[in-house]
Structures are given as structure tokens and as C-alpha cells.
Design an enzyme around this catalytic site. Structure first.
Site, PDB file in Angstrom:
ATOM      1  N   SER A 144      60.343  48.361  20.449  1.00 19.14           N
ATOM      2  CA  SER A 144      59.911  49.459  19.591  1.00 19.14           C
ATOM      3  C   SER A 144      59.912  50.728  20.550  1.00 19.14           C
ATOM      4  O   SER A 144      59.868  50.430  22.024  1.00 19.14           O
ATOM      5  CB  SER A 144      58.537  49.101  19.045  1.00 19.14           C
ATOM      6  OG  SER A 144      57.907  50.279  18.622  1.00 19.14           O
ATOM      7  N   TYR A 157      49.127  47.288  18.062  1.00 16.02           N
ATOM      8  CA  TYR A 157      50.646  47.225  17.744  1.00 16.02           C
ATOM      9  C   TYR A 157      51.228  47.581  19.412  1.00 16.02           C
ATOM     10  O   TYR A 157      52.155  46.940  19.726  1.00 16.02           O
ATOM     11  CB  TYR A 157      51.078  48.048  16.900  1.00 16.02           C
ATOM     12  CG  TYR A 157      52.472  48.257  16.542  1.00 16.02           C
ATOM     13  CD1 TYR A 157      53.119  47.168  15.794  1.00 16.02           C
ATOM     14  CD2 TYR A 157      53.185  49.527  17.137  1.00 16.02           C
ATOM     15  CE1 TYR A 157      54.614  47.239  15.614  1.00 16.02           C
ATOM     16  CE2 TYR A 157      54.590  49.361  16.950  1.00 16.02           C
ATOM     17  CZ  TYR A 157      55.187  48.503  16.083  1.00 16.02           C
ATOM     18  OH  TYR A 157      56.737  48.320  16.050  1.00 16.02           O
TER      19      TYR A 157
END
Length: 268
Positions: A144, A157
Site C-alpha cells: 500500500s 493499518y
């Protein structure tokens, strides 16, 4: 279609929606045979209904049993396996350490890291024996923009995605020369179905439900683009192709140039 993946036999873990679903379509368009491991029963049914030639295994990617079954299913269907993709993930909707109740921290951590990190390890562990039996094998994991920069997610996250970035490096080193390992680090993406943690009551909340999401995604990138799951899928095709046989331990950054900083004013 250019046939970049002609003859490839792939397993896409988390292929029922979002980027994973787009990867299934892109791989098949480029000539690959594809099997899918997906947890959601409705998504499995939809895949079986629409893609008759795609073996679909219903199971949770954080478990050994589901991954072992998915790999065995792919090998039986295709006569071998040379490509593994993992697109499993959940989000935390930007919760900082100060936003998390102390009583929820451990369970939130466990849920996040089991989903975003352990699922990748389980799929790799299950697939490695089959991948080592084939020439030109590769693994592509989903990182990501949050694997590199803070602020694109909350504390759980971001740390989980930094961990996936570490997996790419460690596995690329360990599994060479038989297997290449690379990562794709998408920026903000449309139609991803990325959901939050059950621990925080976010399971029914989708990241792409935000109003004006396309405009907001485009506004924060120098290229002024709001990338779709279909756009992101081509980075996975790139790494899975034999045309990139000399690349391992690397990351693609389909993020509209996010790393370049604050975008210029978009032209009228």
C-alpha cells in the site's frame, strides 16, 4: 490482450472483489489460468456463476487449511502452479493510538495483523512447494502507499502494511533464485470494497462509500487521477510476467505520483 501471461497458472487469494477481482480478470485477459481463494460465500457464488472455468475455493486466508486446499485445487486443475497473488486486506479508517480504547488494542491488533500479514504468510507457505517445482515462478503481495508513508491509514493499518513490505524483501531474499517476490503498493483506489475492523465496529463500512471519493483521490495526486481496481491490476500482471524475470524484491507504486508531494493546481 497481449498475452503477457500466456501459459501461467495463478492462484489469487482474496479474488472475490476489489483489486483481487480485477487481478483475476486482467490475468485471464492476458492468457493465465486462474484459481481463487475467497472467504465471502456470496462472492464465491458470484465468481462461480460468471467465471465457469475458474476454480473457486471458499475459505479464510488466515488459515492453513484454506490455503492448502486452494493450492491443491489449483495444482489439480492446472497441472501445476507458478504464480501466487495475495490481495487480502482490511482498513482501520485512520484510527490513531489515541483513538483506540485500551481494551480494544490487542484484539484490534490481532484482527489487523492476522488479516493483512498472516494471510500473506499462510498463502506463501502453502504455495512455495508447488512454485518451486516450476520455472519462472513468482509471488506478488499487496502492499500500500501506507507501506511507505504515514497518514494514509491509522496506526494499525500503516504498521501492518510496513510489515508486508518487509515480507516482500525477506521472501525475495530467501526464495531466490527459484521464486521472484514483488509487491504492489496502490494509492487510494476506487471500487475496492475495502472494509474496516470488526473490533472497532467497522466491518460494514466500505472505504469507497465516502462521498466525492473520486474527486478527493484525484486532488491529492500530481497526476490528478482516481485509479480504479482495474488500473491497479496491471501492476500485478507486470510482475507476474516473464518479461520481468530479472526483477525481485521490488515494489510498484501505482499511486498517481503521491510520493512527489503536494500536487500542482489541476488545469481548468
Amino acid at each position: 490482450m497481449s498475452g503477457w501471461l500466456d501459459g501461467k497458472r495463478a492462484l489469487v487469494v482474496g479474488g472475490g472483489s476489489g483489486i483481487g477481482r480485477a487481478v483475476v480478470d486482467a490475468f485471464r485477459a492476458e492468457g493465465a489460468k486462474v484459481a481463487v481463494l475467497e472467504r465471502d460465500a456470496d462472492k464465491c457464488d458470484a465468481l462461480r456463476h460468471k467465471l465457469k472455468k475458474v476454480p473457486v475455493v471458499e475459505g479464510d486466508a488466515i488459515t492453513r487449511a484454506a490455503n492448502d486446499l486452494a493450492v491443491a485445487t489449483a495444482v489439480e486443475a492446472f497441472g501445476g502452479l507458478d504464480t501466487l497473488v495475495n490481495c487480502v486486506g482490511i482498513f482501520d479508517f485512520y484510527k490513531g493510538i489515541g483513538d483506540i480504547d485500551a481494551d480494544d488494542l490487542q484484539s484490534g491488533f490481532d484482527e489487523m495483523f492476522h488479516t493483512n500479514v498472516l494471510s500473506h504468510l499462510q498463502s506463501v507457505k502453502a504455495a512455495v512447494p508447488a512454485l518451486q517445482d516450476e520455472e519462472g515462478s513468482s509471488i506478488v503481495l499487496t502492499e500500500s502507499a501506507s507501506s511507505f508513508y504515514p497518514g494514509r491509514g491509522g496506526v494499525l493499518y500503516v504498521s501492518s502494511k510496513f510489515a508486508v513490505r518487509g515480507l516482500v524483501a525477506a521472501l525475495a531474499y530467501e526464495l531466490a533464485p527459484q521464486i521472484r517476490v514483488n509487491g504492489v503498493a496502490p494509492g487510494g483506489t476506487m471500487n475496492t470494497d475495502l472494509r474496516g475492523l470488526s473490533t472497532f465496529g467497522q466491518h460494514s463500512t466500505r472505504l469507497d462509500d465516502a462521498p466525492n471519493r473520486a474527486r478527493e483521490l484525484a486532488a491529492r495526486t500530481p497526476l490528478n487521477v482516481a485509479l480504479s481496481a482495474e488500473d491497479q491490476a496491471w501492476s500485478f500482471v507486470f510482475f507476474a510476467s516473464d518479461r520481468t524475470r530479472g526483477i525481485t524484491g521490488e515494489t510498484a507504486h501505482p499511486d498517481g505520483g503521491f510520493a512527489l508531494g503536494t500536487p500542482k493546481q489541476a488545469p481548468p
